[in-house]
Write a protein that holds these residues in place. Sequence first.
Motif, mmCIF file in Angstrom:
data_model
loop_
_atom_site.group_PDB
_atom_site.id
_atom_site.type_symbol
_atom_site.label_atom_id
_atom_site.label_comp_id
_atom_site.label_asym_id
_atom_site.label_seq_id
_atom_site.Cartn_x
_atom_site.Cartn_y
_atom_site.Cartn_z
ATOM 1 N N HIS A 8 42.073 53.226 30.684
ATOM 2 C CA HIS A 8 42.261 51.802 30.400
ATOM 3 C C HIS A 8 43.127 51.150 31.475
ATOM 4 C CE1 HIS A 8 46.466 52.169 29.198
ATOM 5 N NE2 HIS A 8 46.119 53.283 28.567
ATOM 6 N N ALA A 9 42.965 49.853 31.635
ATOM 7 C CA ALA A 9 43.771 49.099 32.599
ATOM 8 C C ALA A 9 45.206 48.957 32.078
ATOM 9 C CB ALA A 9 43.122 47.745 32.853
ATOM 10 N N LYS A 30 44.276 43.036 33.520
ATOM 11 C CA LYS A 30 43.067 42.210 33.409
ATOM 12 C C LYS A 30 42.362 42.110 34.757
ATOM 13 C CE LYS A 30 44.925 39.523 29.584
ATOM 14 N NZ LYS A 30 45.525 38.252 29.166
ATOM 15 N N SER A 31 43.138 41.899 35.799
ATOM 16 C CA SER A 31 42.587 41.800 37.152
ATOM 17 C C SER A 31 41.978 43.135 37.604
ATOM 18 C CB SER A 31 43.695 41.362 38.113
ATOM 19 O OG SER A 31 43.235 41.376 39.435
ATOM 20 N N ALA A 32 42.678 44.232 37.335
ATOM 21 C CA ALA A 32 42.179 45.559 37.730
ATOM 22 C C ALA A 32 40.887 45.903 36.999
ATOM 23 C CB ALA A 32 43.247 46.622 37.456
ATOM 24 N N ALA A 33 40.787 45.537 35.728
ATOM 25 C CA ALA A 33 39.566 45.821 34.958
ATOM 26 C C ALA A 33 38.366 45.093 35.569
ATOM 27 C CB ALA A 33 39.759 45.425 33.494
ATOM 28 N N ILE A 34 38.569 43.861 35.993
ATOM 29 C CA ILE A 34 37.478 43.108 36.617
ATOM 30 C C ILE A 34 37.118 43.704 37.976
ATOM 31 C CG2 ILE A 34 36.862 40.862 37.607
ATOM 32 C CD1 ILE A 34 38.480 39.622 35.224
ATOM 33 N N THR A 35 38.123 44.129 38.731
ATOM 34 C CA THR A 35 37.872 44.803 40.019
ATOM 35 C C THR A 35 37.010 46.042 39.806
ATOM 36 O OG1 THR A 35 39.929 43.996 40.998
ATOM 37 C CG2 THR A 35 38.982 46.001 41.954
ATOM 38 N N MET A 36 37.342 46.842 38.800
ATOM 39 C CA MET A 36 36.580 48.063 38.529
ATOM 40 C C MET A 36 35.183 47.729 38.009
ATOM 41 S SD MET A 36 38.500 50.316 39.720
ATOM 42 C CE MET A 36 37.611 51.798 39.264
ATOM 43 N N THR A 61 39.746 46.297 28.121
ATOM 44 C CA THR A 61 39.181 46.819 29.372
ATOM 45 C C THR A 61 37.657 46.754 29.287
ATOM 46 O OG1 THR A 61 41.104 48.260 29.757
ATOM 47 C CG2 THR A 61 39.057 48.833 30.901
ATOM 48 N N LEU A 62 37.098 47.246 28.192
ATOM 49 C CA LEU A 62 35.652 47.210 27.980
ATOM 50 C C LEU A 62 35.124 45.773 28.035
ATOM 51 C CD1 LEU A 62 32.905 48.447 27.194
ATOM 52 C CD2 LEU A 62 33.666 48.340 24.797
ATOM 53 N N ALA A 63 35.818 44.836 27.413
ATOM 54 C CA ALA A 63 35.367 43.441 27.385
ATOM 55 C C ALA A 63 35.241 42.879 28.804
ATOM 56 C CB ALA A 63 36.323 42.593 26.558
ATOM 57 N N ARG A 64 36.107 43.308 29.705
ATOM 58 C CA ARG A 64 36.041 42.815 31.085
ATOM 59 C C ARG A 64 34.947 43.516 31.890
ATOM 60 N NH1 ARG A 64 40.237 41.270 28.771
ATOM 61 N NH2 ARG A 64 41.321 39.387 29.403
ATOM 62 N N LEU A 65 34.520 44.682 31.437
ATOM 63 C CA LEU A 65 33.411 45.386 32.090
ATOM 64 C C LEU A 65 32.058 44.804 31.685
ATOM 65 C CD1 LEU A 65 34.338 49.164 31.622
ATOM 66 C CD2 LEU A 65 34.866 47.706 33.580
ATOM 67 N N MET A 66 31.946 44.395 30.439
ATOM 68 C CA MET A 66 30.652 44.045 29.849
ATOM 69 C C MET A 66 29.811 43.040 30.643
ATOM 70 S SD MET A 66 30.240 46.165 27.542
ATOM 71 C CE MET A 66 28.664 45.504 27.069
ATOM 72 N N PRO A 67 30.371 41.971 31.187
ATOM 73 C CA PRO A 67 29.525 41.031 31.930
ATOM 74 C C PRO A 67 28.882 41.661 33.175
ATOM 75 C CG PRO A 67 31.626 40.013 31.384
ATOM 76 C CD PRO A 67 31.738 41.464 31.037
ATOM 77 N N HIS A 68 29.375 42.807 33.607
ATOM 78 C CA HIS A 68 28.892 43.455 34.831
ATOM 79 C C HIS A 68 27.989 44.659 34.549
ATOM 80 C CE1 HIS A 68 31.717 41.026 37.166
ATOM 81 N NE2 HIS A 68 32.513 41.177 36.131
ATOM 82 N N TYR A 135 46.653 59.921 37.899
ATOM 83 C CA TYR A 135 45.485 59.222 37.353
ATOM 84 C C TYR A 135 45.990 57.876 36.832
ATOM 85 C CZ TYR A 135 40.674 59.481 35.530
ATOM 86 O OH TYR A 135 39.338 59.296 35.295
ATOM 87 N N PRO A 136 46.124 56.886 37.715
ATOM 88 C CA PRO A 136 46.717 55.608 37.302
ATOM 89 C C PRO A 136 45.809 54.810 36.366
ATOM 90 C CG PRO A 136 45.935 55.473 39.560
ATOM 91 C CD PRO A 136 45.729 56.896 39.114
ATOM 92 N N THR A 137 46.365 53.761 35.805
ATOM 93 C CA THR A 137 45.580 52.891 34.927
ATOM 94 C C THR A 137 44.405 52.307 35.699
ATOM 95 O OG1 THR A 137 47.105 51.074 35.412
ATOM 96 C CG2 THR A 137 47.468 52.294 33.358
ATOM 97 N N ALA A 138 43.288 52.168 35.007
ATOM 98 C CA ALA A 138 42.018 51.632 35.518
ATOM 99 C C ALA A 138 41.367 52.510 36.584
ATOM 100 C CB ALA A 138 42.162 50.196 36.004
ATOM 101 N N ALA A 139 41.861 53.726 36.775
ATOM 102 C CA ALA A 139 41.228 54.645 37.723
ATOM 103 C C ALA A 139 39.967 55.240 37.100
ATOM 104 C CB ALA A 139 42.190 55.757 38.121
ATOM 105 N N LEU A 140 39.022 55.604 37.977
ATOM 106 C CA LEU A 140 37.714 56.097 37.555
ATOM 107 C C LEU A 140 37.387 57.407 38.252
ATOM 108 C CD1 LEU A 140 34.837 55.491 36.239
ATOM 109 C CD2 LEU A 140 34.264 54.514 38.481
ATOM 110 N N ALA A 141 37.083 58.432 37.456
ATOM 111 C CA ALA A 141 36.555 59.686 37.993
ATOM 112 C C ALA A 141 35.060 59.712 37.702
ATOM 113 C CB ALA A 141 37.231 60.899 37.350
#
Length: 173
Positions: A8-9, A30-36, A61-68, A135-141
Motif C-alpha cells: 500500500h502507498a 496518494k501521489s505515489a499510488a497514481i505514479t504506480m 491505493t486500489l481506488a487510485r489504480l482503478m482508472p488505469h 520494501y517501501p510503501t507503494a513498491a511493486l515486485a
Amino acid sequence: MRLLLLRHAKSDWGDQELADIDRPLNSRGKSAAITMARYLREQKLLPNVILCSTAQRTRETLARLMPHLPQEAHIELMSDLYWQSEDSYATLISKHGGRAQNVMVIGHNPATEDTALDLVGTSAPDVLSDLEEKYPTAALAVIDFDFSDWSELAPGTGHLERFVKPRDLQSEK
C-alpha cells in the motif's frame, strides 16, 4: 503466470485516535499510488485478479489504480490480508488466484516483503538485493512463475522479474 505484489502507498499517521486499519493515505501516498498506476498501465502489468486488504490505506491505493486498470479485473477485498500481515500471503494467493494469468496483491509489510522473498527462486542479483534492502510503501515486485494454476504456488519457484519503487519512476521524469 505473473504475481504483482504491491505494498500500500504511504499512510497518514496524523490522527492518533484512528485504529490502524482505518488510517488513510497521506498526500505523498496518494501521489505515489497514481505514479504506480500509470506505470502498471504503461508496462502492461494488468491484473486479472486483485486481492486487496480491507484496510483503508489499501482500499485507497486500489481506488487510485482503478482508472488505469482493465475494468474486467476481478477484485476481492480480503480481511485476511490485513490480519495476516505478519505472515506470508502465499496461502491466500494459492487459494484465490485460480487460473488467472496476472494476480495482484495489495497488502502490508512485513507480509508483502516476506511473500516476495519466500517465492523468489531466481533473479538478477541487483534486483534481489534491492528488494532485500527495503520494501517501501507503494513498491511493486513482479514475480513470474511457470505453472498454470495458482494452487501450484510453492516457495522458491518464482523469478523476480523486477522491483519498482515510486521514487525510481519519479526520478526518471
